[in-house]
Design a protein around this motif. Sequence first.
Motif, mmCIF file in Angstrom:
data_model
loop_
_atom_site.group_PDB
_atom_site.id
_atom_site.type_symbol
_atom_site.label_atom_id
_atom_site.label_comp_id
_atom_site.label_asym_id
_atom_site.label_seq_id
_atom_site.Cartn_x
_atom_site.Cartn_y
_atom_site.Cartn_z
ATOM 1 N N TYR A 69 1.204 -0.404 -35.159
ATOM 2 C CA TYR A 69 0.095 -1.136 -34.539
ATOM 3 C C TYR A 69 -0.056 -2.528 -35.145
ATOM 4 C CZ TYR A 69 -4.675 -2.869 -34.665
ATOM 5 O OH TYR A 69 -5.774 -3.691 -34.667
ATOM 6 N N THR A 70 -0.057 -2.609 -36.476
ATOM 7 C CA THR A 70 -0.276 -3.907 -37.114
ATOM 8 C C THR A 70 0.880 -4.874 -36.858
ATOM 9 O OG1 THR A 70 0.557 -2.969 -39.214
ATOM 10 C CG2 THR A 70 -1.838 -3.079 -38.911
ATOM 11 N N MET B 267 -9.249 0.740 -33.861
ATOM 12 C CA MET B 267 -8.829 -0.593 -34.294
ATOM 13 C C MET B 267 -7.915 -1.229 -33.252
ATOM 14 S SD MET B 267 -7.997 0.191 -38.296
ATOM 15 C CE MET B 267 -7.114 -1.351 -38.485
ATOM 16 N N LYS B 268 -7.004 -0.422 -32.736
ATOM 17 C CA LYS B 268 -6.063 -0.904 -31.715
ATOM 18 C C LYS B 268 -6.806 -1.355 -30.466
ATOM 19 C CE LYS B 268 -3.999 2.258 -29.468
ATOM 20 N NZ LYS B 268 -3.129 3.411 -29.116
ATOM 21 N N SER B 269 -7.773 -0.562 -30.022
ATOM 22 C CA SER B 269 -8.520 -0.915 -28.816
ATOM 23 C C SER B 269 -9.274 -2.230 -29.000
ATOM 24 C CB SER B 269 -9.513 0.201 -28.457
ATOM 25 O OG SER B 269 -8.832 1.375 -28.070
ATOM 26 N N ILE B 270 -9.969 -2.368 -30.119
ATOM 27 C CA ILE B 270 -10.745 -3.583 -30.369
ATOM 28 C C ILE B 270 -9.817 -4.790 -30.526
ATOM 29 C CG2 ILE B 270 -12.300 -4.733 -31.994
ATOM 30 C CD1 ILE B 270 -13.466 -1.945 -32.629
ATOM 31 N N GLY B 271 -8.776 -4.631 -31.353
ATOM 32 C CA GLY B 271 -7.852 -5.743 -31.608
ATOM 33 C C GLY B 271 -7.131 -6.200 -30.359
ATOM 34 N N TRP C 104 -8.074 -5.683 -27.242
ATOM 35 C CA TRP C 104 -9.027 -6.206 -26.258
ATOM 36 C C TRP C 104 -9.331 -7.670 -26.552
ATOM 37 C CZ3 TRP C 104 -14.023 -8.217 -26.290
ATOM 38 C CH2 TRP C 104 -14.651 -8.303 -25.040
ATOM 39 N N VAL C 105 -9.645 -7.970 -27.805
ATOM 40 C CA VAL C 105 -9.962 -9.352 -28.184
ATOM 41 C C VAL C 105 -8.775 -10.265 -27.918
ATOM 42 C CG1 VAL C 105 -10.507 -10.881 -30.109
ATOM 43 C CG2 VAL C 105 -11.682 -8.689 -29.905
ATOM 44 N N CYS C 106 -7.579 -9.840 -28.344
ATOM 45 C CA CYS C 106 -6.380 -10.660 -28.136
ATOM 46 C C CYS C 106 -6.071 -10.815 -26.652
ATOM 47 C CB CYS C 106 -5.184 -10.033 -28.853
ATOM 48 S SG CYS C 106 -5.260 -10.150 -30.661
ATOM 49 N N GLY C 107 -6.278 -9.752 -25.875
ATOM 50 C CA GLY C 107 -5.999 -9.814 -24.442
ATOM 51 C C GLY C 107 -6.899 -10.801 -23.723
ATOM 52 N N VAL C 108 -8.195 -10.764 -24.032
ATOM 53 C CA VAL C 108 -9.140 -11.689 -23.405
ATOM 54 C C VAL C 108 -8.827 -13.127 -23.817
ATOM 55 C CG1 VAL C 108 -11.560 -12.399 -23.315
ATOM 56 C CG2 VAL C 108 -10.974 -9.965 -23.209
ATOM 57 N N LEU C 109 -8.574 -13.343 -25.104
ATOM 58 C CA LEU C 109 -8.304 -14.700 -25.588
ATOM 59 C C LEU C 109 -7.011 -15.254 -25.009
ATOM 60 C CD1 LEU C 109 -9.066 -17.062 -27.356
ATOM 61 C CD2 LEU C 109 -8.030 -15.898 -29.309
ATOM 62 N N LEU C 110 -5.957 -14.442 -25.004
ATOM 63 C CA LEU C 110 -4.680 -14.907 -24.451
ATOM 64 C C LEU C 110 -4.782 -15.172 -22.953
ATOM 65 C CD1 LEU C 110 -2.135 -12.651 -26.382
ATOM 66 C CD2 LEU C 110 -2.222 -15.157 -26.418
ATOM 67 N N SER C 111 -5.567 -14.384 -22.242
ATOM 68 C CA SER C 111 -5.746 -14.629 -20.816
ATOM 69 C C SER C 111 -6.386 -15.993 -20.573
ATOM 70 C CB SER C 111 -6.624 -13.530 -20.190
ATOM 71 O OG SER C 111 -5.891 -12.332 -20.035
ATOM 72 N N CYS C 112 -7.339 -16.371 -21.436
ATOM 73 C CA CYS C 112 -7.977 -17.689 -21.312
ATOM 74 C C CYS C 112 -7.014 -18.810 -21.707
ATOM 75 C CB CYS C 112 -9.225 -17.745 -22.180
ATOM 76 S SG CYS C 112 -10.573 -16.700 -21.595
ATOM 77 N N LEU C 113 -6.146 -18.538 -22.677
ATOM 78 C CA LEU C 113 -5.182 -19.555 -23.111
ATOM 79 C C LEU C 113 -4.052 -19.716 -22.105
ATOM 80 C CD1 LEU C 113 -4.918 -18.661 -26.910
ATOM 81 C CD2 LEU C 113 -6.000 -20.685 -25.934
ATOM 82 N N TYR C 114 -3.655 -18.619 -21.446
ATOM 83 C CA TYR C 114 -2.568 -18.667 -20.465
ATOM 84 C C TYR C 114 -3.063 -18.988 -19.057
ATOM 85 C CZ TYR C 114 0.573 -16.463 -23.877
ATOM 86 O OH TYR C 114 1.341 -16.189 -24.971
#
Length: 223
Positions: A15-16, A101-105, A107-117
């Motif tokens: 995961y990490t 931890m996986k779900s939270i991590g 989710w945050v990365c998915g939302v942020l990357l969607s805004c960046l992409y």
Amino acid sequence: MSQWNVDSIEGYLNYTMNLLELLNSISSSLSHLGHARLSLTHGLNLLEKEKSLSLARKHLKAIKLAGCFSTNFGKSFHTQDHKAKIFSGKELIVHEGVKEMKSIGFWVCGVLLSCLYGDFKSYMELRKIVGGFDDSLVATLDSKISDKLVKNKPIFSEIEEINDFVSHLVAGDEVRHDAAKELQRKLCELEKLFGDISKEVDHLFDDVMSQRSKLMDGFRLKK
């Protein structure tokens, strides 16, 4: 961590490793957007010094987003994480903890990357890998924004505003002083925003690396 069994250690390290890859993707996207911001700043400097829109037009271009999310991400993670295993006792606690931890991590990365992409593929791909966020602590937040991410083009409002100013600025032959000043102010705001995100990403990356090292050191001592 040094008391974990092999399955728990493999699950956490797997995961990490994927989380580190996501953080690298965010850093790469921020770097790409940072170069675009610098080009705009250079264009504004040319406007101020040369008083010529024609010289500045080469650099006064709308910020293009950083590309798209790789659909190959996490294939090995997805395969290993969904092996049929039965956990109990402390193993179950560790397994559920890493799952959360996986779900939270992700989710945050998915939302942020969607805004960046500028698309929802990052969010949807990570949602698929973790099997949805309905049973996670982020379920309430996810229910509020998931439809908006899919139906609308996700993008930072700061970038949208800057692109609007750029299009108006270069539309005519005359330079509007107030528009140029406002664009400069918004570029400074964007620089601060990306700087804050970058610092947080670097901090998280270092923290995850530190935890991985501690776990592996403890595992070696256990052996």
